[in-house]
Motif scaffolding. Sequence first.
Motif, PDB file in Angstrom:
ATOM      1  N   UNK A 128       0.815  -1.207   0.000  1.00 56.18           N
ATOM      2  CA  UNK A 128       0.000   0.000   0.000  1.00 56.18           C
ATOM      3  C   UNK A 128       0.854   1.265   0.000  1.00 56.18           C
ATOM      4  N   UNK A 129       0.377   2.236  -0.746  1.00 53.59           N
ATOM      5  CA  UNK A 129       0.907   3.600  -0.699  1.00 53.59           C
ATOM      6  C   UNK A 129      -0.102   4.425   0.099  1.00 53.59           C
ATOM      7  N   UNK A 130       0.393   5.239   1.007  1.00 52.11           N
ATOM      8  CA  UNK A 130      -0.486   5.943   1.949  1.00 52.11           C
ATOM      9  C   UNK A 130      -0.375   7.444   1.719  1.00 52.11           C
ATOM     10  N   UNK A 131      -1.499   8.065   1.359  1.00 47.53           N
ATOM     11  CA  UNK A 131      -1.543   9.496   1.065  1.00 47.53           C
ATOM     12  C   UNK A 131      -2.563  10.119   2.008  1.00 47.53           C
ATOM     13  N   UNK A 132      -2.083  10.841   3.026  1.00 44.91           N
ATOM     14  CA  UNK A 132      -3.037  11.363   4.005  1.00 44.91           C
ATOM     15  C   UNK A 132      -2.664  12.767   4.472  1.00 44.91           C
ATOM     16  N   UNK A 133      -3.708  13.548   4.786  1.00 46.84           N
ATOM     17  CA  UNK A 133      -3.557  14.879   5.393  1.00 46.84           C
ATOM     18  C   UNK A 133      -2.693  15.825   4.565  1.00 46.84           C
ATOM     19  N   UNK A 134      -2.791  15.729   3.236  1.00 53.32           N
ATOM     20  CA  UNK A 134      -2.120  16.683   2.353  1.00 53.32           C
ATOM     21  C   UNK A 134      -3.110  17.757   1.902  1.00 53.32           C
ATOM     22  N   UNK A 135      -2.591  18.920   1.548  1.00 53.17           N
ATOM     23  CA  UNK A 135      -3.420  20.015   1.037  1.00 53.17           C
ATOM     24  C   UNK A 135      -3.133  20.199  -0.447  1.00 53.17           C
ATOM     25  N   UNK A 136      -4.190  20.019  -1.257  1.00 51.66           N
ATOM     26  CA  UNK A 136      -4.106  20.172  -2.712  1.00 51.66           C
ATOM     27  C   UNK A 136      -4.808  21.465  -3.111  1.00 51.66           C
ATOM     28  N   UNK A 137      -4.115  22.297  -3.884  1.00 52.57           N
ATOM     29  CA  UNK A 137      -4.689  23.585  -4.292  1.00 52.57           C
ATOM     30  C   UNK A 137      -4.433  23.828  -5.773  1.00 52.57           C
ATOM     31  N   UNK A 138      -5.524  23.946  -6.540  1.00 54.62           N
ATOM     32  CA  UNK A 138      -5.466  24.308  -7.970  1.00 54.62           C
ATOM     33  C   UNK A 138      -4.526  23.399  -8.754  1.00 54.62           C
ATOM     34  N   UNK A 139      -4.716  22.111  -8.635  1.00 54.45           N
ATOM     35  CA  UNK A 139      -3.901  21.139  -9.359  1.00 54.45           C
ATOM     36  C   UNK A 139      -4.700  20.531 -10.512  1.00 54.45           C
ATOM     37  N   UNK A 140      -4.000  20.108 -11.561  1.00 48.45           N
ATOM     38  CA  UNK A 140      -4.656  19.392 -12.655  1.00 48.45           C
ATOM     39  C   UNK A 140      -5.254  18.083 -12.143  1.00 48.45           C
ATOM     40  N   UNK A 141      -4.435  17.320 -11.437  1.00 51.54           N
ATOM     41  CA  UNK A 141      -4.968  16.161 -10.726  1.00 51.54           C
ATOM     42  C   UNK A 141      -4.170  15.922  -9.465  1.00 51.54           C
ATOM     43  N   UNK A 142      -4.794  15.177  -8.541  1.00 53.48           N
ATOM     44  CA  UNK A 142      -4.157  14.893  -7.274  1.00 53.48           C
ATOM     45  C   UNK A 142      -3.385  13.594  -7.315  1.00 53.48           C
ATOM     46  N   UNK A 143      -4.055  12.474  -7.031  1.00 53.17           N
ATOM     47  CA  UNK A 143      -3.420  11.170  -6.889  1.00 53.17           C
ATOM     48  C   UNK A 143      -3.897  10.255  -8.017  1.00 53.17           C
TER      49      UNK A 143
END
Length: 519
Positions: free
Chosen positions: A423-438
Amino acid sequence: MQRKHLARTAAATGAGLLALALTIGLAGTARAATLFSDDFSGGTGSWSKSGGDWSTVTDGSATFQQANTGSELARQFAGDTGWTDYQVQARVKPLAFNGSNRLVAIGARSTSASKRYQLALTNAGRAELQAVDGSSITVIGSVALTVSTGSWYTLRIEASGSTIKGFVNGSQIASGSNSAFGAGRIVLVTAYASARFDDVSVDTVGSTPTTPPTTSPTTPPTTAPTTPPTTGPTSPPQTGLVGWATQNGGTTGGGSAAATTVTTASALTSALGSTSAAVIRVSGTISCSGMLRTRSNKTVIGNSGATIVGCGLTVSGDRNVIIRNLTFRDWDDDAINVETSATNIWVDHNTFSNGYDGAVDIKRGSDFVTVSWNRIFSHDKSMLLGHSDDNASQDVGHLRVSYHHNWFDGSGTRHPRVRFGNPVHVYNNYYYNNEYGVASTMNAGVLVEGNYFEGVDDPTLVGYADSGPGTLVQRNNYFTGSGTPQSAGSVASIPYSYQLDSASSVKSIVTAGAGAGRI
């Protein structure tokens, strides 16, 4: 701010255990090995900061001062995460408290930024020996004590197995059994308070402390408290090492090696390439090109304002590397590249902008990596995990990475883009005005939880471009002005413990703490 006592217990038995009149006969104990000592006459190079405004100041001699009473929780760490049975002692002078139930403290067996034993002096009129686990504070024992600003106190914690003892000015205030933390570093702590610290020593249990106490407590109590206080500071989000880099034996970088300060590209290249364990402090702005090979057992940490321009760092086939508190810009390849089965890497509190390729790329069978509290802006391709669709033989079973509390500030793509890792764990990040996140592709498994997505066209994707789909579980995320997240399948379980912040609070938490200059 109020402290949450979720597991408050009194572990010491009998009023006598809590009496300050129980003194220690130091003259009869045998001196053993001194593990660490610091009177701050040579600066503060061996300490690692988390919060607050720290500097050396003169108070008859050099002392270590935390001056910001508005800091919710300020800490300085030193020592070895492998230390088990030891005693830590320091002189402490509270200078000012901002509000009620504030504290100054020393700590032992600190396993992360929010886990430790600590002996605290509070302006609620108490000395408390505590086990601190995030917002949960277990009081092992305490006494009433008038804490006067401008007065020095000698604090000592003894940790031997599960027996934890606290002393103020040589007199025992508490003793109890607690097995929450078996090993860890020492720490100096203030919570909405300013204070000075001096004459820190760490010795094996049963030895004579380097600096014996010289004064008596202001108000010696005679009995244990009937009703312990129930309020005080709350711990902030985790800022120490958590995630995959804690596994596989953990990640300590250069450990307790003496720090070397570098100010030129040639000095940096030489220090990074050494086969010896090292703590490398980067000072000023260093201009370079290409990728600088970073070998095993290194801590690379920036002094205030440290900047690397034009080049990046590569960890290729090596292990146990920490990269913190650096600003990277205008790199001509990657800013940080982790490849060829490199393991146990921690990339923390860095700032990235205006580079050519990836800010933090991880690939070719690398494993056990944590990427935390970084900020990326004015840049497109952020964080790639797994370099190509045809590399399954090297990557399957590896590429386990944690991404938490990063600020993807208008950056374009790859936050991260994942192949094969599970597993890859992506938590508690802030995404702002991105084309895509994950994006989860090529049979990867990604858990995306507790993140804040603002103005993101595609918060999560299953499959991307020519890459086949992976699995992705998204839960407890916050979306505003963003598209519909995609999800599919299940993800392997996360093996480590972690503190998940409320997704709605992540924007304020991350923007206040991510990037260089925030530790």
